[in-house]
Design a protein around this motif. Structure first.
Motif, PDB file in Angstrom:
ATOM      1  N   PHE A 150       0.838  -1.199   0.000  1.00  0.00           N
ATOM      2  CA  PHE A 150       0.000   0.000   0.000  1.00  0.00           C
ATOM      3  C   PHE A 150       0.876   1.253   0.000  1.00  0.00           C
ATOM      4  CE2 PHE A 150      -3.711  -2.465   2.044  1.00  0.00           C
ATOM      5  CZ  PHE A 150      -4.102  -2.888   0.802  1.00  0.00           C
ATOM      6  N   PRO A 151       0.378   2.318  -0.641  1.00  0.00           N
ATOM      7  CA  PRO A 151       1.251   3.464  -0.912  1.00  0.00           C
ATOM      8  C   PRO A 151       1.504   4.415   0.256  1.00  0.00           C
ATOM      9  CG  PRO A 151      -0.901   3.814  -1.896  1.00  0.00           C
ATOM     10  CD  PRO A 151      -0.898   2.434  -1.344  1.00  0.00           C
ATOM     11  N   ASP A 152       0.539   4.653   1.130  1.00  0.00           N
ATOM     12  CA  ASP A 152       0.763   5.705   2.126  1.00  0.00           C
ATOM     13  C   ASP A 152       0.392   5.241   3.534  1.00  0.00           C
ATOM     14  OD1 ASP A 152      -1.918   5.567   1.741  1.00  0.00           O
ATOM     15  OD2 ASP A 152      -2.275   7.715   1.962  1.00  0.00           O
ATOM     16  N   LEU A 186      -1.947   5.983   5.692  1.00  0.00           N
ATOM     17  CA  LEU A 186      -3.329   5.619   6.030  1.00  0.00           C
ATOM     18  C   LEU A 186      -3.704   4.267   5.453  1.00  0.00           C
ATOM     19  CD1 LEU A 186      -5.165   9.040   5.674  1.00  0.00           C
ATOM     20  CD2 LEU A 186      -4.617   7.799   7.749  1.00  0.00           C
ATOM     21  N   SER A 187      -3.302   4.015   4.199  1.00  0.00           N
ATOM     22  CA  SER A 187      -3.630   2.717   3.601  1.00  0.00           C
ATOM     23  C   SER A 187      -2.910   1.596   4.331  1.00  0.00           C
ATOM     24  CB  SER A 187      -3.231   2.700   2.126  1.00  0.00           C
ATOM     25  OG  SER A 187      -3.755   3.807   1.468  1.00  0.00           O
ATOM     26  N   GLY A 220      -1.204  13.704  -1.468  1.00  0.00           N
ATOM     27  CA  GLY A 220      -2.335  13.924  -2.362  1.00  0.00           C
ATOM     28  C   GLY A 220      -2.424  12.854  -3.429  1.00  0.00           C
ATOM     29  N   ASP A 221      -1.310  12.144  -3.613  1.00  0.00           N
ATOM     30  CA  ASP A 221      -1.273  11.194  -4.718  1.00  0.00           C
ATOM     31  C   ASP A 221      -2.089   9.943  -4.421  1.00  0.00           C
ATOM     32  OD1 ASP A 221      -0.357  11.119  -7.264  1.00  0.00           O
ATOM     33  OD2 ASP A 221       1.278   9.733  -6.783  1.00  0.00           O
ATOM     34  N   ALA A 222      -1.979   9.460  -3.205  1.00  0.00           N
ATOM     35  CA  ALA A 222      -2.664   8.221  -2.857  1.00  0.00           C
ATOM     36  C   ALA A 222      -4.138   8.468  -2.557  1.00  0.00           C
ATOM     37  CB  ALA A 222      -1.997   7.566  -1.647  1.00  0.00           C
ATOM     38  N   LEU A 223      -4.487   9.730  -2.311  1.00  0.00           N
ATOM     39  CA  LEU A 223      -5.878  10.050  -2.000  1.00  0.00           C
ATOM     40  C   LEU A 223      -6.582  10.529  -3.272  1.00  0.00           C
ATOM     41  CD1 LEU A 223      -6.085  11.936   1.409  1.00  0.00           C
ATOM     42  CD2 LEU A 223      -6.793   9.623   0.862  1.00  0.00           C
ATOM     43  N   ALA A 224      -7.674   9.862  -3.615  1.00  0.00           N
ATOM     44  CA  ALA A 224      -8.428  10.292  -4.795  1.00  0.00           C
ATOM     45  C   ALA A 224      -9.136  11.611  -4.502  1.00  0.00           C
ATOM     46  CB  ALA A 224      -9.425   9.211  -5.194  1.00  0.00           C
ATOM     47  N   PHE A 225      -9.769  11.687  -3.351  1.00  0.00           N
ATOM     48  CA  PHE A 225     -10.347  12.951  -2.910  1.00  0.00           C
ATOM     49  C   PHE A 225     -10.406  12.963  -1.399  1.00  0.00           C
ATOM     50  CE2 PHE A 225     -13.737  10.039  -3.854  1.00  0.00           C
ATOM     51  CZ  PHE A 225     -14.611  10.151  -2.790  1.00  0.00           C
ATOM     52  N   ASP A 226     -10.570  14.133  -0.828  1.00  0.00           N
ATOM     53  CA  ASP A 226     -10.391  14.297   0.612  1.00  0.00           C
ATOM     54  C   ASP A 226     -11.347  15.361   1.128  1.00  0.00           C
ATOM     55  OD1 ASP A 226      -9.609  14.727   3.164  1.00  0.00           O
ATOM     56  OD2 ASP A 226      -7.554  15.280   2.706  1.00  0.00           O
ATOM     57  N   PRO A 229      -0.500   1.188  -7.227  1.00  0.00           N
ATOM     58  CA  PRO A 229      -0.949   1.145  -5.829  1.00  0.00           C
ATOM     59  C   PRO A 229      -2.404   1.576  -5.706  1.00  0.00           C
ATOM     60  CG  PRO A 229       1.060   2.445  -6.047  1.00  0.00           C
ATOM     61  CD  PRO A 229       0.645   2.069  -7.418  1.00  0.00           C
ATOM     62  N   ARG A 254      -5.702   3.405  -4.503  1.00  0.00           N
ATOM     63  CA  ARG A 254      -5.972   4.765  -4.041  1.00  0.00           C
ATOM     64  C   ARG A 254      -7.116   4.735  -3.043  1.00  0.00           C
ATOM     65  NH1 ARG A 254      -6.686   8.979  -8.549  1.00  0.00           N
ATOM     66  NH2 ARG A 254      -5.629  10.381  -7.108  1.00  0.00           N
ATOM     67  N   SER A 255      -7.205   5.768  -2.229  1.00  0.00           N
ATOM     68  CA  SER A 255      -8.259   5.818  -1.233  1.00  0.00           C
ATOM     69  C   SER A 255      -8.812   7.231  -1.167  1.00  0.00           C
ATOM     70  CB  SER A 255      -7.763   5.397   0.137  1.00  0.00           C
ATOM     71  OG  SER A 255      -6.452   4.928   0.072  1.00  0.00           O
ATOM     72  N   VAL A 304     -10.881  10.233   1.692  1.00  0.00           N
ATOM     73  CA  VAL A 304     -11.428  10.593   2.997  1.00  0.00           C
ATOM     74  C   VAL A 304     -12.798  11.219   2.752  1.00  0.00           C
ATOM     75  CG1 VAL A 304     -11.157  12.013   5.042  1.00  0.00           C
ATOM     76  CG2 VAL A 304      -9.164  10.943   4.018  1.00  0.00           C
ATOM     77  N   HIS A 324     -11.523   7.407   6.377  1.00  0.00           N
ATOM     78  CA  HIS A 324     -10.609   7.034   5.305  1.00  0.00           C
ATOM     79  C   HIS A 324     -11.054   5.683   4.760  1.00  0.00           C
ATOM     80  CE1 HIS A 324      -6.811   5.304   3.662  1.00  0.00           C
ATOM     81  NE2 HIS A 324      -6.728   6.508   3.161  1.00  0.00           N
ATOM     82  N   LEU A 336     -10.349   2.714   2.087  1.00  0.00           N
ATOM     83  CA  LEU A 336      -9.371   2.111   1.188  1.00  0.00           C
ATOM     84  C   LEU A 336     -10.065   1.686  -0.109  1.00  0.00           C
ATOM     85  CD1 LEU A 336      -6.333   1.150   1.328  1.00  0.00           C
ATOM     86  CD2 LEU A 336      -7.254  -1.102   1.786  1.00  0.00           C
TER      87      LEU A 336
END
Lengths: 125, 194
Positions: free
Chosen positions: A32-34, A36-37, A100-106, B99, B101-102, B104, B145, B147
């Motif tokens: 997993f990349p980051d 949180l994952s 920001g890369d591993a998160l699609a949106f936040d 990888p 993506r996730s 929030v 969050h 996954l």
């Protein structure tokens, strides 16, 4: 097959299943990349994995006092894991280790910025 | 939230909520020793009272009522939901390619009480693939969050799942649990309604 034999077999299967889930968790931890994952991989398969291991051990031991102790282990694990996960997630978030890369949106950053739409229903109050 | 007046009835309710805690501490004590005996129980009880007096927990405002059937449904459904969630995280771990993506997402809770909010947050965090990163206690918003969530269009389904979980929690511990079919739009409930 006797009842004890069946319990042993089911217990062995549960132990193997729990071990497999722990293996999958470590693979996830690597892939997993980051933060949180990875936290998902580090804390989560343990929930079902640990329950399976405890079930397996319980089925092998089959004494009420040992099963009680195993129940205590399960309950404390279930109570503390979310707290640990929450603290890791929160710390990662606040120290800017959420890329920001591993998160699609936040929607949390959107919400903190105060101008993002976020969840429309989240703004109802 | 105004602090409810401390009537004898309320004090009794709070004491009744303390009783399971005492029994639980005694049970843990005996299980850790590994023997059930009167002496163990008495020692455990003394320790439990000492611990709860020395380190009192903050009172849980708006304590509800335990609904046995609601609690059974909540736990059963939770254990059942662990299986697909675990398999999904495992699939993300094993799938070749870029990888995972996730995202929030913000989820508005309905209940104004702390107990259902805490229980819901605990269970969301225990479920593989979702974890609380932040919560806004005033506005009753959980920031979760998730996954493998990469499309905003899918976020509403996750939100609905978490609200359905909250409904099950409310049916397990709220004073007046919501009716079985969830209300459309999930309006936040006023304190009197729960």
């Amino acid at each position: 097959m006797s009842a004890g034999g069946i319990a042993d077999a089911v217990g062995a299967a549960a132990l193997l299943g729990g071990a497999l889930l722990s293996l999958l968790a470590s693979i996830g931890l690597l892939r997993f990349p980051d933060v949180l994952s990875r936290m998902h991989a580090a804390t989560k398969p343990q929930v079902l994995g640990l329950l399976l291991v405890l079930l397996g051990v319980g089925l092998r031991l089959r004494s009420s006092i040992d099963v009680g102790t195993l129940l205590v282990v399960a309950v404390f694990q279930m109570l503390t894991t979310p707290v640990a996960a929450h603290m890791v997630g929160r710390a990662a978030y606040r120290t800017g280790n959420v890329s920001g890369d591993a998160l699609a949106f936040d929607e949390l950053t959107d919400g903190l910025a105060g101008d993002g739409p976020g969840d429309p229903s989240a703004r109802m109050r | 939230m105004t602090k409810p007046a401390r009537t004898p009835a309320r004090a009794l309710t709070e004491a009744a909520w303390q009783l399971p805690l005492l029994l639980w501490l005694v049970a843990v004590w005996m299980l850790l020793w590994g023997t059930f005996s009167i002496a163990n129980a008495v020692n455990g009880l003394i320790l439990a009272i000492l611990v709860t007096r020395l380190f009192p927990l903050p009172p849980v405002p708006h304590v509800g009522r335990l609904h046995p059937w609601g609690a059974t449904v909540l736990m059963g459904r939770f254990l059942w939901d662990l299986i697909p969630a675990t398999l999904q995280v495992a699939a993300h771990a094993l799938r070749p390619g870029p990888p995972v993506r996730s995202a929030v997402i913000a989820v508005q809770m309905r209940s104004p009480d702390d107990l259902p909010l805490t229980l819901t947050a605990e269970m969301v965090s225990l479920t593989p693939g979702s974890a609380i990163v932040e919560m806004d206690r005033e506005a009753r918003v959980l920031y979760v969050h998730v996954l493998g969530l990469s499309d905003r269009a899918d976020a509403d389904a996750v939100r609905d799942d978490i609200r359905a979980l909250e409904d099950r929690v409310l049916r397990a511990v709220a004073r007046n649990p919501p009716p079985r079919p969830a209300r459309a739009g999930h309006p936040p409930l006023a304190a009197e309604e729960i």
